[in-house]
Design a protein around this motif. Structure first.
Motif, PDB file in Angstrom:
ATOM      1  N   VAL A 142       0.698  -1.117   0.098  1.00 21.66           N
ATOM      2  CA  VAL A 142       0.047   0.215   0.042  1.00 21.66           C
ATOM      3  C   VAL A 142       0.834   1.249   0.013  1.00 21.66           C
ATOM      4  O   VAL A 142       1.816   1.565   1.023  1.00 21.66           O
ATOM      5  N   GLY A 143       0.853   1.991  -1.073  1.00 26.29           N
ATOM      6  CA  GLY A 143       1.501   3.147  -1.125  1.00 26.29           C
ATOM      7  C   GLY A 143       1.007   4.503  -0.672  1.00 26.29           C
ATOM      8  O   GLY A 143      -0.179   4.537  -0.915  1.00 26.29           O
ATOM      9  N   ILE A 144       1.604   5.330   0.010  1.00 29.27           N
ATOM     10  CA  ILE A 144       1.230   6.358   0.758  1.00 29.27           C
ATOM     11  C   ILE A 144       1.370   7.452  -0.291  1.00 29.27           C
ATOM     12  O   ILE A 144       2.343   7.816  -0.973  1.00 29.27           O
ATOM     13  N   LYS A 145       0.207   8.180  -0.506  1.00 27.57           N
ATOM     14  CA  LYS A 145       0.084   9.104  -1.551  1.00 27.57           C
ATOM     15  C   LYS A 145       1.055  10.359  -1.271  1.00 27.57           C
ATOM     16  O   LYS A 145       1.145  10.694  -0.168  1.00 27.57           O
ATOM     17  N   THR A 146       1.969  10.735  -2.115  1.00 25.88           N
ATOM     18  CA  THR A 146       1.824  10.398  -3.560  1.00 25.88           C
ATOM     19  C   THR A 146       3.208   9.590  -4.143  1.00 25.88           C
ATOM     20  O   THR A 146       2.883   8.713  -4.730  1.00 25.88           O
ATOM     21  N   ARG A 147       4.228   9.899  -3.576  1.00 17.13           N
ATOM     22  CA  ARG A 147       5.420   9.122  -4.289  1.00 17.13           C
ATOM     23  C   ARG A 147       5.283   7.809  -3.717  1.00 17.13           C
ATOM     24  O   ARG A 147       5.987   6.792  -4.491  1.00 17.13           O
ATOM     25  N   GLY A 148       4.928   7.404  -2.546  1.00 16.75           N
ATOM     26  CA  GLY A 148       4.896   6.179  -2.097  1.00 16.75           C
ATOM     27  C   GLY A 148       4.354   4.986  -3.123  1.00 16.75           C
ATOM     28  O   GLY A 148       4.404   3.978  -3.066  1.00 16.75           O
ATOM     29  N   ILE A 149       3.056   5.656  -3.640  1.00 13.26           N
ATOM     30  CA  ILE A 149       2.440   4.825  -4.558  1.00 13.26           C
ATOM     31  C   ILE A 149       3.283   4.497  -5.675  1.00 13.26           C
ATOM     32  O   ILE A 149       3.457   3.264  -6.284  1.00 13.26           O
ATOM     33  N   TYR A 150       4.184   5.295  -6.207  1.00 19.34           N
ATOM     34  CA  TYR A 150       4.967   4.698  -7.412  1.00 19.34           C
ATOM     35  C   TYR A 150       6.085   3.952  -6.897  1.00 19.34           C
ATOM     36  O   TYR A 150       6.118   2.909  -7.998  1.00 19.34           O
ATOM     37  N   ILE A 151       6.466   4.019  -5.669  1.00 16.96           N
ATOM     38  CA  ILE A 151       7.487   3.113  -5.164  1.00 16.96           C
ATOM     39  C   ILE A 151       6.770   1.830  -4.865  1.00 16.96           C
ATOM     40  O   ILE A 151       7.568   0.690  -5.385  1.00 16.96           O
ATOM     41  N   ALA A 152       5.633   1.698  -4.363  1.00 20.16           N
ATOM     42  CA  ALA A 152       4.794   0.495  -4.066  1.00 20.16           C
ATOM     43  C   ALA A 152       4.880  -0.200  -5.607  1.00 20.16           C
ATOM     44  O   ALA A 152       4.901  -1.403  -5.510  1.00 20.16           O
TER      45      ALA A 152
ATOM     46  N   ASP B 153      -3.284   2.051  -3.163  1.00 18.32           N
ATOM     47  CA  ASP B 153      -2.677   3.350  -2.370  1.00 18.32           C
ATOM     48  C   ASP B 153      -3.680   4.041  -1.493  1.00 18.32           C
ATOM     49  O   ASP B 153      -4.793   3.730  -1.500  1.00 18.32           O
ATOM     50  N   ILE B 154      -3.152   4.889  -0.610  1.00 18.58           N
ATOM     51  CA  ILE B 154      -3.836   5.422   0.325  1.00 18.58           C
ATOM     52  C   ILE B 154      -3.566   6.995   0.611  1.00 18.58           C
ATOM     53  O   ILE B 154      -2.679   7.301   0.088  1.00 18.58           O
ATOM     54  N   ASP B 155      -4.519   7.682   0.653  1.00 18.29           N
ATOM     55  CA  ASP B 155      -4.692   9.056   0.769  1.00 18.29           C
ATOM     56  C   ASP B 155      -4.768   9.465   2.369  1.00 18.29           C
ATOM     57  O   ASP B 155      -5.905   9.237   3.018  1.00 18.29           O
ATOM     58  N   ILE B 156      -3.828  10.055   2.982  1.00 19.86           N
ATOM     59  CA  ILE B 156      -3.887  10.306   4.383  1.00 19.86           C
ATOM     60  C   ILE B 156      -4.247  11.795   4.849  1.00 19.86           C
ATOM     61  O   ILE B 156      -4.302  12.196   6.079  1.00 19.86           O
ATOM     62  N   THR B 157      -4.561  12.519   3.785  1.00 15.13           N
ATOM     63  CA  THR B 157      -4.600  13.902   3.824  1.00 15.13           C
ATOM     64  C   THR B 157      -5.557  14.160   5.250  1.00 15.13           C
ATOM     65  O   THR B 157      -5.219  15.088   6.026  1.00 15.13           O
ATOM     66  N   LEU B 158      -6.810  13.500   5.332  1.00 14.70           N
ATOM     67  CA  LEU B 158      -7.744  13.732   6.369  1.00 14.70           C
ATOM     68  C   LEU B 158      -7.367  13.073   7.738  1.00 14.70           C
ATOM     69  O   LEU B 158      -8.038  13.343   8.602  1.00 14.70           O
ATOM     70  N   TYR B 159      -6.348  12.242   7.682  1.00 12.36           N
ATOM     71  CA  TYR B 159      -5.953  11.561   8.934  1.00 12.36           C
ATOM     72  C   TYR B 159      -4.706  12.492   9.603  1.00 12.36           C
ATOM     73  O   TYR B 159      -4.136  12.274  10.715  1.00 12.36           O
ATOM     74  N   ARG B 160      -4.282  13.376   9.245  1.00 14.19           N
ATOM     75  CA  ARG B 160      -3.170  14.177   9.413  1.00 14.19           C
ATOM     76  C   ARG B 160      -3.497  14.938  10.648  1.00 14.19           C
ATOM     77  O   ARG B 160      -4.617  15.505  11.002  1.00 14.19           O
ATOM     78  N   ASP B 161      -2.535  14.977  11.738  1.00 15.17           N
ATOM     79  CA  ASP B 161      -2.932  15.657  12.790  1.00 15.17           C
ATOM     80  C   ASP B 161      -2.587  17.100  12.830  1.00 15.17           C
ATOM     81  O   ASP B 161      -2.703  17.862  14.121  1.00 15.17           O
ATOM     82  N   ASP B 162      -2.161  17.857  11.765  1.00 13.55           N
ATOM     83  CA  ASP B 162      -1.820  19.277  11.581  1.00 13.55           C
ATOM     84  C   ASP B 162      -3.193  19.715  10.496  1.00 13.55           C
ATOM     85  O   ASP B 162      -2.955  21.039  10.189  1.00 13.55           O
ATOM     86  N   LEU B 163      -4.124  18.955  10.355  1.00 12.56           N
ATOM     87  CA  LEU B 163      -4.887  19.577   9.661  1.00 12.56           C
ATOM     88  C   LEU B 163      -6.153  20.386  10.509  1.00 12.56           C
ATOM     89  O   LEU B 163      -6.856  19.929  11.171  1.00 12.56           O
TER      90      LEU B 163
ATOM     91  N   VAL C 262      14.902  16.652   2.498  1.00 10.74           N
ATOM     92  CA  VAL C 262      15.264  15.547   1.824  1.00 10.74           C
ATOM     93  C   VAL C 262      14.104  15.122   0.415  1.00 10.74           C
ATOM     94  O   VAL C 262      13.116  15.097   1.090  1.00 10.74           O
ATOM     95  N   GLU C 263      14.584  15.463  -0.603  1.00  9.28           N
ATOM     96  CA  GLU C 263      13.204  15.203  -1.557  1.00  9.28           C
ATOM     97  C   GLU C 263      13.666  13.983  -2.629  1.00  9.28           C
ATOM     98  O   GLU C 263      14.720  13.781  -3.268  1.00  9.28           O
ATOM     99  N   ALA C 264      12.792  12.979  -2.539  1.00 10.54           N
ATOM    100  CA  ALA C 264      12.833  11.859  -3.625  1.00 10.54           C
ATOM    101  C   ALA C 264      12.021  12.290  -5.067  1.00 10.54           C
ATOM    102  O   ALA C 264      10.776  12.613  -4.659  1.00 10.54           O
ATOM    103  N   LYS C 265      12.890  12.240  -6.088  1.00 10.26           N
ATOM    104  CA  LYS C 265      12.047  12.643  -7.167  1.00 10.26           C
ATOM    105  C   LYS C 265      12.011  11.091  -7.959  1.00 10.26           C
ATOM    106  O   LYS C 265      13.122  10.404  -8.037  1.00 10.26           O
ATOM    107  N   LEU C 266      11.023  10.980  -8.704  1.00 11.93           N
ATOM    108  CA  LEU C 266      10.721   9.602  -9.170  1.00 11.93           C
ATOM    109  C   LEU C 266      10.511  10.161 -10.702  1.00 11.93           C
ATOM    110  O   LEU C 266       9.417  10.719 -10.781  1.00 11.93           O
ATOM    111  N   SER C 267      10.722   9.327 -11.720  1.00 12.55           N
ATOM    112  CA  SER C 267      10.445   9.684 -13.160  1.00 12.55           C
ATOM    113  C   SER C 267       9.059   9.552 -13.172  1.00 12.55           C
ATOM    114  O   SER C 267       8.676  10.436 -14.201  1.00 12.55           O
ATOM    115  N   ASP C 268       8.284   8.969 -12.617  1.00 13.85           N
ATOM    116  CA  ASP C 268       6.810   8.818 -12.812  1.00 13.85           C
ATOM    117  C   ASP C 268       5.798  10.289 -12.664  1.00 13.85           C
ATOM    118  O   ASP C 268       5.158  10.581 -13.197  1.00 13.85           O
TER     119      ASP C 268
END
Length: 181
Positions: free
Chosen positions: A35-45, A64-74, A160-166
């Motif tokens: 299960v990839g965490i959006k956004t780049r985790g999806i492409y890695i998964a 894939d999973i979108d965690i936007t509404l689960y963030r504690d800083d929302l 630290v920024e992971a850049k993916l060709s996707d």
């Protein structure tokens, strides 16, 4: 100024190693879901799933999973709001399965905590594991990855920024200094 810490070949090697470790730790891929965490985790998964399929000769489920509404800083979420899953796509039943959460960079642990909450709202896996391309330290929560592409000691003034060709047209991981406003 940015400094490249992983180039395209290093990213590919790290993901190949993680795929082998996932297979080894789980004694195959039975009852396994990535299960990839959006956004780049999806492409890695998805890439891990491709590598696992090459190794094992069969496909592993990917979601894939979108965690936007689960963030504690929302700040817009009130206590009366029920969390909504938006943009989550997990078609496989996760109940009693081994779920491997996948993300690009692990920092404070808050994104992973939100992903754990989101997963538990969907079902009850037998086990949840965590795979990350980069572990940069500075944890605020007691979260530890099971599979790591590379440990990168950093200061809090670095990004630290992971850049993916996707999405970024290049595979690399870079470190930059935070710009002060």
């Amino acid at each position: 100024m940015s400094k490249s810490i992983l180039d395209e070949q290093a990213v590919r090697r790290a993901l190949t190693r993680i795929a082998h470790e996932i297979i080894e730790r789980n004694k195959g891929i039975d009852d396994l879901i990535l299960v990839g965490i959006k956004t780049r985790g999806i492409y890695i998964a998805r890439r891990l799933a491709e590598k696992i399929a090459q190794i094992e000769g069969e496909n592993v489920a990917v979601g894939d999973i979108d965690i936007t509404l689960y963030r504690d800083d929302l700040t817009t979420k009130t206590q009366d709001d029920e969390p909504e899953l938006k943009g989550t796509d997990i078609t496989a039943d996760i109940n009693n399965k081994k779920v491997v959460l996948v993300d690009d960079v692990l920092y404070t642990g808050r994104t992973v905590r939100a992903a754990l909450d989101a997963i538990m709202d969907i079902g009850r896996p037998s086990q949840i594991q965590l795979a990350v391309l980069i572990d940069r330290g500075h944890r605020e929560l007691p979260i530890r990855p099971d599979f790591i592409g590379k440990n990168v000691p950093t200061s809090k003034s670095e990004v630290v920024e992971a850049k993916l060709s996707d999405v970024d047209q290049i595979d690399e991981v870079v470190i930059t200094q935070k710009t002060s406003l």
